[in-house]
Design a protein around this motif. Structure first.
Motif, PDB file in Angstrom:
ATOM      1  N   GLN A  25      68.042  72.917  18.744  1.00  0.00           N
ATOM      2  CA  GLN A  25      67.642  72.624  20.085  1.00  0.00           C
ATOM      3  C   GLN A  25      66.549  71.516  19.847  1.00  0.00           C
ATOM      4  O   GLN A  25      66.556  70.363  20.753  1.00  0.00           O
ATOM      5  N   LEU A  29      66.951  67.704  21.265  1.00  0.00           N
ATOM      6  CA  LEU A  29      65.746  67.010  22.289  1.00  0.00           C
ATOM      7  C   LEU A  29      65.484  65.680  21.500  1.00  0.00           C
ATOM      8  O   LEU A  29      65.066  64.828  22.487  1.00  0.00           O
ATOM      9  N   LEU A  33      65.511  62.483  23.577  1.00  0.00           N
ATOM     10  CA  LEU A  33      64.097  61.540  23.770  1.00  0.00           C
ATOM     11  C   LEU A  33      64.400  60.400  23.130  1.00  0.00           C
ATOM     12  O   LEU A  33      63.855  59.065  23.859  1.00  0.00           O
ATOM     13  N   LEU A  58      62.463  64.885  34.233  1.00  0.00           N
ATOM     14  CA  LEU A  58      62.850  65.793  32.918  1.00  0.00           C
ATOM     15  C   LEU A  58      61.677  66.250  32.309  1.00  0.00           C
ATOM     16  O   LEU A  58      61.751  67.632  31.843  1.00  0.00           O
ATOM     17  N   PHE A  59      60.576  65.489  31.917  1.00  0.00           N
ATOM     18  CA  PHE A  59      59.277  65.884  31.394  1.00  0.00           C
ATOM     19  C   PHE A  59      58.741  67.283  32.140  1.00  0.00           C
ATOM     20  O   PHE A  59      58.516  68.156  31.358  1.00  0.00           O
ATOM     21  N   PHE A  61      60.482  69.403  33.833  1.00  0.00           N
ATOM     22  CA  PHE A  61      61.306  70.321  33.648  1.00  0.00           C
ATOM     23  C   PHE A  61      61.217  71.045  32.250  1.00  0.00           C
ATOM     24  O   PHE A  61      60.934  72.297  32.016  1.00  0.00           O
ATOM     25  N   ALA A  62      60.917  70.209  31.237  1.00  0.00           N
ATOM     26  CA  ALA A  62      60.830  70.473  29.836  1.00  0.00           C
ATOM     27  C   ALA A  62      59.333  71.269  29.915  1.00  0.00           C
ATOM     28  O   ALA A  62      59.303  72.477  29.213  1.00  0.00           O
ATOM     29  N   MET A  65      59.840  74.749  31.165  1.00  0.00           N
ATOM     30  CA  MET A  65      60.537  75.583  30.380  1.00  0.00           C
ATOM     31  C   MET A  65      59.660  75.998  29.296  1.00  0.00           C
ATOM     32  O   MET A  65      59.653  77.416  28.784  1.00  0.00           O
ATOM     33  N   ALA A  66      58.727  75.505  28.581  1.00  0.00           N
ATOM     34  CA  ALA A  66      57.784  75.541  27.759  1.00  0.00           C
ATOM     35  C   ALA A  66      57.006  76.601  28.390  1.00  0.00           C
ATOM     36  O   ALA A  66      56.601  77.502  27.516  1.00  0.00           O
TER      37      ALA A  66
ATOM     38  N   ASN B   8      53.770  73.243  17.172  1.00  0.00           N
ATOM     39  CA  ASN B   8      53.482  72.238  18.302  1.00  0.00           C
ATOM     40  C   ASN B   8      52.736  71.087  18.068  1.00  0.00           C
ATOM     41  O   ASN B   8      52.817  70.008  18.288  1.00  0.00           O
TER      42      ASN B   8
END
Lengths: 273, 159
Positions: A25, A29, A33, A58-59, A61-62, A65-66, B8
């Motif tokens: 994933q 990604l 990017l 998109l950002f 949305f990501a 999700m995070a 991260n």
């Protein structure tokens, strides 16, 4: 000579959860990017408002999700906000054609990464970075920029050198970084730096006689967490005992750079011959 | 400090570094190129601080202070260089200084260097001025002895 009464081979290790191997994933990604970065680079933020909005969507949305996938804690939320701000500032810095706007994007990125550093309990470095980067560097760069900037946008601000190569190189670099970071495995945290023992000795007229508490294997996690370097005083003691020579060398380098900058920025003397 | 947090933050440092690399490779303004360098250094010091927190010692933070010092030096020298370059050519374009890389000369091969070791190899100068055989000097400007001697200082001195 080791003034600490513990065996370096018998250090207490705290094993966290091993890395989760969500490799595919992350790599996908990163490639996505890279493509977005190339498009943004090619067209800029000014010319393509639509694409900027699409990227922001998109950002978001990501980020959503995070947020939903990561357990919610206050510090992780704040850290993620700082990270998102840093990345957005970096993107604005790279894609903005107007140099002053780009410099402001850089300031945003650096200040946000200072926030992340602050949350990593590196208080002194966060403050020093704010002063040096956002205070001195940005101000002086903006000063030179306004000294040299023409009224309208110059063609060397609009045209890029080689956006394809730049996007490809940094995408592959980020791919390698993401691969090596997200590889499943475990790093053994070393609790104490025993090769630099002087900063661990207690301060006072007779250093070495009174020992600070050292971590042991029988301690609980909370007791071990007390050894996390969170004090600026500890950093200062380590700087001026263990790393004294390096700090002096850094000061010398600063002095030489100051002299060099003054010599370089002088007006050339008129040739009298 | 959990592993996913480390992961991260390392990714964040990597992303900052990659953004700076994109900026350094693609921007043409000198100042923005140096700002890209600073972005890369910021990502690196973020990396060091994360590892310092993870390993729970001060080594990473000390190294980050070193990075900060060197970046401050670099910014000072770079600004001085930009100012002194701007005095010579009033532009911030980095490609205005492409001629420093000797684009006129052909690319050197190995044979050229071997030839240089054995025989003297003087540079060929481009011809300057006019060739008198191609363009003869007009007769009004030619010096000659049978002109009026008062107007010719060379002849009067010789006399």
């Amino acid at each position: 000579m080791n003034p600490l009464p513990i065996d370096p081979k018998n250090l207490p290790l705290v094993s966290g959860d091993p890395f989760q191997g969500n490799l595919a994933q992350i790599l996908l990604l990163v490639i996505l990017l890279g493509a977005v970065a190339y498009l943004l680079l090619q067209h800029g933020l000014i010319k393509s408002k639509m694409m900027a909005w699409a990227g922001a969507g998109l950002f978001a949305f990501a980020a959503l999700m995070a947020f939903t996938s990561i357990p919610m804690q206050l510090d992780s939320i704040v850290r993620m906000c700082f990270s998102i701000l840093a990345v957005a500032g970096g993107v604005a810095f790279v894609t903005n054609r107007e140099p002053v706007h780009a410099a402001l994007g850089f300031a945003t990125a650096v200040l946000s990464s200072c926030g992340v550093m602050f949350m990593q309990s590196a208080y002194f470095i966060a403050a020093a970075t704010m002063i040096v980067y956002a205070g001195a560097t940005i101000i002086v760069f903006l000063f030179v920029l306004m000294f040299a900037q023409k009224a309208q946008l110059q063609w060397y601000d609009v045209q890029l050198t080689s956006p394809v190569i730049a996007a490809a190189v940094s995408t592959s670099l980020l791919l390698a970084i993401a691969w090596s970071v997200s590889e499943s495995g475990e790093i053994l945290p070393v609790k104490l730096d025993l090769t630099r023992p002087y900063s661990l000795a207690a301060p006072g007229p007779s250093p070495g006689l009174t020992m600070p508490p050292v971590p042991e294997a029988s301690m609980t996690q909370e007791q071990l967490d007390a050894f996390v370097p969170g004090k600026t005083s500890g950093l200062g003691r380590s700087m001026f005992t263990d790393y004294l020579l390096a700090i002096e060398l850094a000061g010398t380098v600063l002095l030489v750079a100051t002299i060099g900058a003054m010599v370089l920025a002088q007006k050339p003397e008129r040739d009298l011959s | 400090m959990s592993h996913s947090e480390v992961q991260n933050l390392l990714l964040l440092g990597g992303i900052l570094f990659a953004l700076g690399l994109i900026g350094f490779l693609s921007r043409r303004s000198l100042i923005l190129m140096f700002l890209s360098l600073e972005t890369m250094l910021s990502g690196v010091s973020l990396n060091l601080i994360v590892f310092s927190k993870f390993h729970q010692n001060y080594q990473g933070q000390i190294l980050a202070i070193m990075v900060l010092t060197i970046s401050a030096c670099e910014a000072a020298i770079a600004l001085a260089m930009v100012v002194s370059l701007y005095r010579r050519k009033p532009t911030l374009d980095v490609q205005a200084w492409d001629d420093l890389s000797e684009t006129i000369l052909p690319k050197s091969t190995e044979g050229d260097y071997q030839g240089l070791e054995h025989e003297e190899n003087y540079p060929k100068l481009s011809p300057a001025g006019l060739d008198p055989l191609d363009r003869p000097v007009p007769s009004s400007m030619q010096a000659s002895l049978d002109q009026d001697q008062k107007t010719s200082p060379i002849v009067s001195e010789a006399k």
